[in-house]
Design an enzyme around this catalytic site. Structure first.
Site, PDB file in Angstrom:
ATOM      1  N   ASN A 233       0.812  -1.231   0.000  1.00 55.13           N
ATOM      2  CA  ASN A 233       0.000   0.000   0.000  1.00 55.13           C
ATOM      3  C   ASN A 233       0.841   1.275   0.000  1.00 55.13           C
ATOM      4  O   ASN A 233       0.483   2.264  -0.640  1.00 55.13           O
ATOM      5  CB  ASN A 233      -1.006  -0.007   1.159  1.00 55.13           C
ATOM      6  CG  ASN A 233      -0.353  -0.027   2.508  1.00 55.13           C
ATOM      7  OD1 ASN A 233       0.680  -0.667   2.702  1.00 55.13           O
ATOM      8  ND2 ASN A 233      -0.918   0.677   3.451  1.00 55.13           N
TER       9      ASN A 233
ATOM     10  N   GLU B 280       3.256  -5.618  12.312  1.00 47.91           N
ATOM     11  CA  GLU B 280       2.340  -4.477  12.110  1.00 47.91           C
ATOM     12  C   GLU B 280       1.251  -4.974  11.174  1.00 47.91           C
ATOM     13  O   GLU B 280       1.512  -5.228   9.996  1.00 47.91           O
ATOM     14  CB  GLU B 280       3.092  -3.297  11.467  1.00 47.91           C
ATOM     15  CG  GLU B 280       4.271  -2.782  12.274  1.00 47.91           C
ATOM     16  CD  GLU B 280       3.845  -2.076  13.555  1.00 47.91           C
ATOM     17  OE1 GLU B 280       2.678  -1.669  13.653  1.00 47.91           O
ATOM     18  OE2 GLU B 280       4.677  -1.949  14.456  1.00 47.91           O
TER      19      GLU B 280
ATOM     20  N   CYS C 255      -3.193   1.591   6.250  1.00 47.08           N
ATOM     21  CA  CYS C 255      -3.629   0.850   7.439  1.00 47.08           C
ATOM     22  C   CYS C 255      -4.270   1.786   8.461  1.00 47.08           C
ATOM     23  O   CYS C 255      -5.031   1.356   9.311  1.00 47.08           O
ATOM     24  CB  CYS C 255      -2.428   0.137   8.056  1.00 47.08           C
ATOM     25  SG  CYS C 255      -1.068   1.257   8.376  1.00 47.08           S
TER      26      CYS C 255
ATOM     27  N   GLU D 204       7.087   0.205  16.141  1.00 39.92           N
ATOM     28  CA  GLU D 204       8.143   0.772  15.312  1.00 39.92           C
ATOM     29  C   GLU D 204       8.308   2.239  15.709  1.00 39.92           C
ATOM     30  O   GLU D 204       7.611   2.745  16.576  1.00 39.92           O
ATOM     31  CB  GLU D 204       7.757   0.649  13.837  1.00 39.92           C
ATOM     32  CG  GLU D 204       7.598  -0.800  13.392  1.00 39.92           C
ATOM     33  CD  GLU D 204       7.419  -0.968  11.892  1.00 39.92           C
ATOM     34  OE1 GLU D 204       6.718  -0.153  11.270  1.00 39.92           O
ATOM     35  OE2 GLU D 204       7.994  -1.930  11.342  1.00 39.92           O
TER      36      GLU D 204
HETATM   37  P1  NAD Z   1       0.130  -9.487   2.959  1.00 44.42           P
HETATM   38  O1  NAD Z   1       0.124  -9.975   4.347  1.00 44.42           O
HETATM   39  O2  NAD Z   1      -0.561 -10.269   1.922  1.00 44.42           O
HETATM   40  O3  NAD Z   1       1.626  -9.322   2.414  1.00 44.42           O
HETATM   41  C1  NAD Z   1       2.573  -8.504   3.063  1.00 44.42           C
HETATM   42  C2  NAD Z   1       3.971  -8.994   2.710  1.00 44.42           C
HETATM   43  O4  NAD Z   1       4.147 -10.285   3.261  1.00 44.42           O
HETATM   44  C3  NAD Z   1       4.231  -9.140   1.211  1.00 44.42           C
HETATM   45  O5  NAD Z   1       5.566  -8.790   0.938  1.00 44.42           O
HETATM   46  C4  NAD Z   1       4.007 -10.614   0.973  1.00 44.42           C
HETATM   47  O6  NAD Z   1       4.698 -11.114  -0.150  1.00 44.42           O
HETATM   48  C5  NAD Z   1       4.561 -11.205   2.254  1.00 44.42           C
HETATM   49  N1  NAD Z   1       4.025 -12.514   2.615  1.00 44.42           N
HETATM   50  C6  NAD Z   1       2.826 -13.050   2.301  1.00 44.42           C
HETATM   51  N2  NAD Z   1       2.719 -14.284   2.831  1.00 44.42           N
HETATM   52  C7  NAD Z   1       3.856 -14.524   3.508  1.00 44.42           C
HETATM   53  C8  NAD Z   1       4.326 -15.610   4.292  1.00 44.42           C
HETATM   54  N3  NAD Z   1       3.600 -16.700   4.494  1.00 44.42           N
HETATM   55  N4  NAD Z   1       5.547 -15.512   4.858  1.00 44.42           N
HETATM   56  C9  NAD Z   1       6.304 -14.395   4.697  1.00 44.42           C
HETATM   57  N5  NAD Z   1       5.905 -13.345   3.961  1.00 44.42           N
HETATM   58  C10 NAD Z   1       4.693 -13.402   3.382  1.00 44.42           C
HETATM   59  O7  NAD Z   1      -0.420  -7.992   3.034  1.00 44.42           O
HETATM   60  P2  NAD Z   1      -0.719  -7.012   1.833  1.00 44.42           P
HETATM   61  O8  NAD Z   1      -1.984  -7.440   1.177  1.00 44.42           O
HETATM   62  O9  NAD Z   1       0.509  -6.825   1.040  1.00 44.42           O
HETATM   63  O10 NAD Z   1      -0.963  -5.624   2.623  1.00 44.42           O
HETATM   64  C11 NAD Z   1      -2.187  -5.220   3.123  1.00 44.42           C
HETATM   65  C12 NAD Z   1      -2.272  -5.461   4.612  1.00 44.42           C
HETATM   66  O11 NAD Z   1      -1.207  -4.812   5.277  1.00 44.42           O
HETATM   67  C13 NAD Z   1      -3.537  -4.892   5.228  1.00 44.42           C
HETATM   68  O12 NAD Z   1      -4.066  -5.837   6.121  1.00 44.42           O
HETATM   69  C14 NAD Z   1      -3.050  -3.669   5.980  1.00 44.42           C
HETATM   70  O13 NAD Z   1      -3.839  -3.276   7.070  1.00 44.42           O
HETATM   71  C15 NAD Z   1      -1.706  -4.112   6.415  1.00 44.42           C
HETATM   72  N6  NAD Z   1      -0.855  -2.967   6.745  1.00 44.42           N
HETATM   73  C16 NAD Z   1      -0.560  -2.732   8.047  1.00 44.42           C
HETATM   74  C17 NAD Z   1       0.221  -1.637   8.399  1.00 44.42           C
HETATM   75  C18 NAD Z   1       0.572  -1.350   9.839  1.00 44.42           C
HETATM   76  O14 NAD Z   1       1.462  -0.540  10.064  1.00 44.42           O
HETATM   77  N7  NAD Z   1      -0.063  -1.966  10.804  1.00 44.42           N
HETATM   78  C19 NAD Z   1       0.708  -0.797   7.400  1.00 44.42           C
HETATM   79  C20 NAD Z   1       0.373  -1.068   6.073  1.00 44.42           C
HETATM   80  C21 NAD Z   1      -0.400  -2.166   5.750  1.00 44.42           C
END
Ligand code: NAD
Length: 482
Positions: free
Chosen positions: A150, A248, A282, A461
């Protein structure tokens, strides 16, 4: 077609398997580049490089490490326009947003930790009976930094900068949905002469290379930002291996709007807090809780404002909302709008894909959508949608607003709009969220702790919190003769 490369041991390398993943431009729905589908062989090269680099980098003075951070930040500033264009094309976000927010913040992340590491101190505890304790804080080793799509470079650098500044070596993986600016960061690291192996960037699928990174025995610390379910999977692998973990995760943030608020400021900020980056931050508000005596007025004014948002070409400087990030996400968000209606909600505006003529006709655009009439316990009000969709619910009393705000499994950010200082303070104390904004939204001081409670995450963080995370404390206790 342009092929992105991994960054390993200071070099830009193709994946050893020679296998690639399609990379799409969301505003056109077309493949425009290819991403390495990295595997365990690529990880082995990166681990070997990081292991070799670590002792030297950990022993490098803070001043030298700080200098590299500053140079990376300066180079990001110099390449601002190119990076912003790449981010917008890769993610679908308005170019103006990438120019103003994403890339400047990536630069600030490096700049901030360039300075913070020089001011980072450790504690000492004196005991009257002639004992001095002091805390040594050392770099840990090889850190895995895994980030979402995002805010691609913004969040990628938010992890990498403190990890490296603290003296660790890093293997980082950007989202496979938005890899381009991470690739450009590899070039920047080469340009500033960052020592080989200090940062290694592997591209590929989360369930393949991401999972391998998490499980690898030579990686002892993991910083992850992404979905709650992924966080759970990562924790299930990392916890039995006793790895240090920062998660996060997702959110379902509420904004509480009281009738005594500064109405104009609230209205303007709330439009942004709901729809910035197509609602894909997020910290975006996805539930608006509005005091009943201003509910109808707010509803009319807010819907009017939403109808005025321009959805379309990310390169148009007048665009407020670009495309959502992928076809899969587009379908997910639209399915939640359907669900909301099945659950009895009324769509006040938006509610469907945005039809664009010409270039954007195959892009993944969604009309900004406002829904009312739903109970707080329904799925639409409980599950993370992460798109340009918000619900509004009325409330009468402060206690009711608090109960509604706290009614989900998430606890990332909350917003309170009131001119009543005591109420603001009461709510800030009682809200289940790691971050609470009073009469503002997304005002960020990088020194502050950042993170969520409940299923929004574990750990913090930001500032010295993250430097503590990326270092191992050791207490040294000296007894001296008096
Ligand atoms: P995602 O969990 O699908 O992927 C995030 C990252 O993790 C990607 O690089 C992905 O390739 C990797 N990944 C996926 N499966 C994995 C596994 N089994 N092991 C290791 N790595 C893996 O999330 P997304 O769809 O990319 O992002 C959206 C989500 O992120 C939303 O839920 C949003 O709320 C959250 N988000 C949270 C914050 C925060 O600071 N809390 C900030 C931004 C986004």
């Amino acid at each position: 077609m342009f092929k992105i490369r991994n960054y390993i041991n200071g070099e830009l390398l193709p994946p050893l398997s020679n296998s690639y993943i399609d990379n799409y431009e969301p505003a056109r729905g077309e493949v425009y580049s290819l991403i390495p589908r990295s595997s365990s062989e690529d990880l082995k090269l990166a681990i070997d490089a990081a292991k070799e680099a670590f002792p030297k980098w950990a022993a490098t003075s803070k001043e030298v490490r700080s200098d590299f951070m500053r140079k990376i930040s300066e180079r990001i500033d110099e390449r601002l326009e190119e990076l912003a264009k790449a981010e917008s094309k890769d993610n679908g976000k308005p170019l103006s947003l990438a120019m103003k927010v994403d890339i400047p913040r990536a630069s600030k992340n490096f700049n901030f930790f360039s300075s913070a590491i020089k001011h980072f101190e450790s504690e000492s505890h004196f005991m009257e009976e002639g004992v001095l304790n002091y805390t040594l804080r050392s770099p840990i080793g090889i850190a895995a930094c895994i980030s979402p799509w995002n805010l691609p470079l913004y969040l990628f650098s938010w992890k990498i900068a403190p990890a490296i500044a603290a003296g660790n070596c890093v293997i980082a993986k950007p989202s496979e949905i938005t890899p381009m600016t991470a690739y450009l960061l590899s070039e920047i690291c080469q340009e500033v002469g960052l020592p080989k192996g200090v940062l290694n960037i592997l591209h590929g699928y989360g369930h393949e290379i991401g999972k391998e990174m998490v499980a690898h025995d030579d990686i002892s610390i993991i910083s992850f930002t992404g979905g709650t379910k992924t966080g759970e999977d990562i924790a299930s692998i990392a916890a039995p291996k006793f790895k240090k973990l920062s998660l996060e995760l997702g959110g379902k943030n509420a904004s509480m709007i009281f009738s005594d608020c500064n109405y104009e400021k609230m209205l303007k900020t709330t439009l942004r807090s709901v729809f910035a980056n197509q609602g894909q931050i997020c910290l975006c508000t996805s539930r608006l809780l509005v005091q009943r005596d201003i509910y109808e007025k707010f509803k009319a004014d807010f819907v009017k404002g939403v109808k005025g948002l321009k959805v379309g070409d990310p390169n148009d400087p007048n665009t407020d909302q670009g495309a959502v990030v992928s076809e899969q996400h587009f379908k997910k968000v639209l399915s939640y709008i359907d669900l909301a209606q099945q659950e009895g909600g009324t769509v006040l505006c938006g509610g469907k894909a945005k039809d664009l003529s010409s270039e954007g006709k195959n892009g993944w655009f969604i009309e900004p959508t406002v829904i009312e009439g739903l109970d707080h316990s329904c799925r639409t009000n409980q599950e993370e949608i992460f798109g340009p969709v918000v619900t509004i619910q009325p409330f009468d009393k402060e206690e009711e607003a608090l109960e509604l705000a706290n009614s989900t499994k998430y606890g990332l950010a909350s917003v309170v709009w009131t001119e009543n200082l005591s109420r603001a303070q009461r709510l800030a104390t009682s809200l289940h969220s790691g971050i609470c904004w009073i009469n503002c939204w997304l005002v960020r001081d990088l020194r502050t702790p950042f993170g969520g409670v409940k299923q929004s995450g574990v750990g913090r963080e930001g500032g010295f919190e993250v430097l503590k995370f990326f270092t191992e404390p050791k207490n040294v206790c000296i007894q001296f003769d008096r």
